[in-house]
Write a protein that holds these residues in place. Structure first.
Motif, PDB file in Angstrom:
ATOM      1  N   ILE A  10      -6.035   4.681   0.830  1.00  0.00           N
ATOM      2  CA  ILE A  10      -5.158   4.029  -0.154  1.00  0.00           C
ATOM      3  C   ILE A  10      -5.093   2.538   0.138  1.00  0.00           C
ATOM      4  CG2 ILE A  10      -2.751   3.833  -0.934  1.00  0.00           C
ATOM      5  CD1 ILE A  10      -2.484   6.854  -0.352  1.00  0.00           C
ATOM      6  N   ARG A  11      -5.335   1.754  -0.897  1.00  0.00           N
ATOM      7  CA  ARG A  11      -5.159   0.287  -0.806  1.00  0.00           C
ATOM      8  C   ARG A  11      -3.825  -0.044  -1.425  1.00  0.00           C
ATOM      9  NH1 ARG A  11      -9.537  -4.105  -1.257  1.00  0.00           N
ATOM     10  NH2 ARG A  11      -7.896  -5.235  -2.348  1.00  0.00           N
TER      11      ARG A  11
ATOM     12  N   ASP B  16      -2.235  -2.053  -3.456  1.00  0.00           N
ATOM     13  CA  ASP B  16      -2.501  -3.111  -4.433  1.00  0.00           C
ATOM     14  C   ASP B  16      -1.800  -2.833  -5.770  1.00  0.00           C
ATOM     15  OD1 ASP B  16      -3.923  -0.941  -5.234  1.00  0.00           O
ATOM     16  OD2 ASP B  16      -5.894  -1.860  -5.139  1.00  0.00           O
ATOM     17  N   GLY B  17      -1.036  -1.758  -5.833  1.00  0.00           N
ATOM     18  CA  GLY B  17      -0.338  -1.426  -7.078  1.00  0.00           C
ATOM     19  C   GLY B  17      -1.163  -0.593  -8.035  1.00  0.00           C
ATOM     20  N   ASP B  18      -2.467  -0.504  -7.789  1.00  0.00           N
ATOM     21  CA  ASP B  18      -3.354   0.313  -8.625  1.00  0.00           C
ATOM     22  C   ASP B  18      -3.346   1.734  -8.045  1.00  0.00           C
ATOM     23  OD1 ASP B  18      -5.507   1.662  -9.719  1.00  0.00           O
ATOM     24  OD2 ASP B  18      -6.780  -0.133  -9.796  1.00  0.00           O
TER      25      ASP B  18
ATOM     26  N   ASP C  89      -6.514   5.147  -6.661  1.00  0.00           N
ATOM     27  CA  ASP C  89      -6.924   5.709  -5.362  1.00  0.00           C
ATOM     28  C   ASP C  89      -6.080   6.924  -4.953  1.00  0.00           C
ATOM     29  OD1 ASP C  89      -4.802   3.954  -5.100  1.00  0.00           O
ATOM     30  OD2 ASP C  89      -5.675   2.782  -3.467  1.00  0.00           O
TER      31      ASP C  89
ATOM     32  N   GLU D 239       3.215   0.528  -5.040  1.00  0.00           N
ATOM     33  CA  GLU D 239       2.804   1.270  -3.842  1.00  0.00           C
ATOM     34  C   GLU D 239       3.512   0.701  -2.624  1.00  0.00           C
ATOM     35  OE1 GLU D 239      -1.438   0.548  -4.538  1.00  0.00           O
ATOM     36  OE2 GLU D 239      -1.788   2.657  -4.057  1.00  0.00           O
TER      37      GLU D 239
HETATM   38 CA    CA Z   1      -3.825   1.500  -4.609  1.00  0.00          CA
END
Ligand code: CA
Ligand code: CA
Ligand code: CA
Ligand code: CA
Length: 265
Positions: A49-50, A52-54, A57, A203
């Protein structure tokens, strides 16, 4: 039947009636009191998980989507209920790996208001709150009396004027609740927010060591709560929603309304 026996029989009947009434009341209460438990999947290695708010993932990680489905009535002052689900509604997901908790929040919000308040006032903007109780120690609840212990805290995050995500929230220091700029970041927490036409996704990564002393393995339980503030017109917040039934916004000083995060394989 003698008068004495008749009286005894009536007393017995009255006794059973009381027992029956208590049973009915108890079953009613048991049916009403909803338990909030989220089963968080434990990943074997570091989570892919990154922060980044996206949330793309998160697909395929097996994290159940849980509604943040209770509307708060008040927060010191009365709150307005959201006008509909596009005004304010949301859900969260959580996974854990051996070192961290990861929380993803999806918020539908028709007007995004970020960065209006100074440090410590993000609850009057659009902001997400995540709460931990690291050991689920039993407490004695008293309204307006803080019952946090050293492993209980609030992690609130929102966007600042600079467009960056800032963390704040109360924790216990000595015997009082405080929040310090940069504290959660210095302990390794990371958060991100991504805006969308319909609201935002967020996130949060929380190193387990901040709250939990034992290794994260199946069966471990921690106290947990997720809440979302909504401001659409500047000034004070308009509405707030909560995972559990903390309808008067008390989780910032008591763990009474926290749900539970149970770690599973
Ligand atoms: Ca993410
Ligand atoms: Ca709104
Ligand atoms: Ca605790
Ligand atoms: Ca808003």
């Amino acid at each position: 039947m003698s008068k004495g026996r008749l009286r005894a029989t009536r007393r017995l009947e009255a006794g059973w009636a009381v027992v029956l009434a208590i049973c009915v009341l108890f079953s009613f209460y048991a049916a009403e009191a909803k338990e909030y438990v989220y089963k968080a999947v434990l990943l074997k290695g570091p989570a892919p998980i990154r922060i980044d708010g996206d949330l793309s993932d998160w697909e395929g990680l097996g994290a159940r989507i849980e509604p943040i489905g209770n509307v708060c009535i008040s927060a010191g002052k009365p709150l307005s209920p959201p006008s509909d689900s596009s005004d304010l509604s949301g859900s969260f997901r959580c996974v854990v790996d051996p070192e961290n908790f990861y929380i993803a929040v999806k918020v539908r919000d028709d007007r995004l208001v970020f960065g209006e308040g100074k440090f410590g006032e993000a609850h009057d903007d659009d902001a997400v709150e995540v709460y931990f109780d690291g050991d689920l120690a039993p407490k004695e609840y008293k309204k307006r009396v803080c019952d946090y212990d050293a492993n209980d805290a609030e992690v609130r995050f929102s966007k600042g004027k600079d467009g960056k995500v800032h963390l704040e929230g109360m924790g216990l220091f000595g015997d009082r609740l405080f929040m310090f700029p940069g504290l959660w970041e210095s302990l390794g927490m990371e958060a991100a927010i991504k805006e969308h036409p319909w609201g935002y996704t967020a996130e949060l990564k929380v190193p387990k060591i901040v709250f939990v002393a034992v290794p994260l393995r199946p069966g471990v339980e921690v106290g947990f709560q997720v809440m979302v503030n909504d401001d659409d017109d500047g000034g004070r917040r308009d509405s707030k929603i909560s995972w559990t039934e903390d309808l008067n916004d008390e989780s910032w000083y008591t763990t009474k309304y926290f749900g539970r995060l149970v770690i599973v394989k």
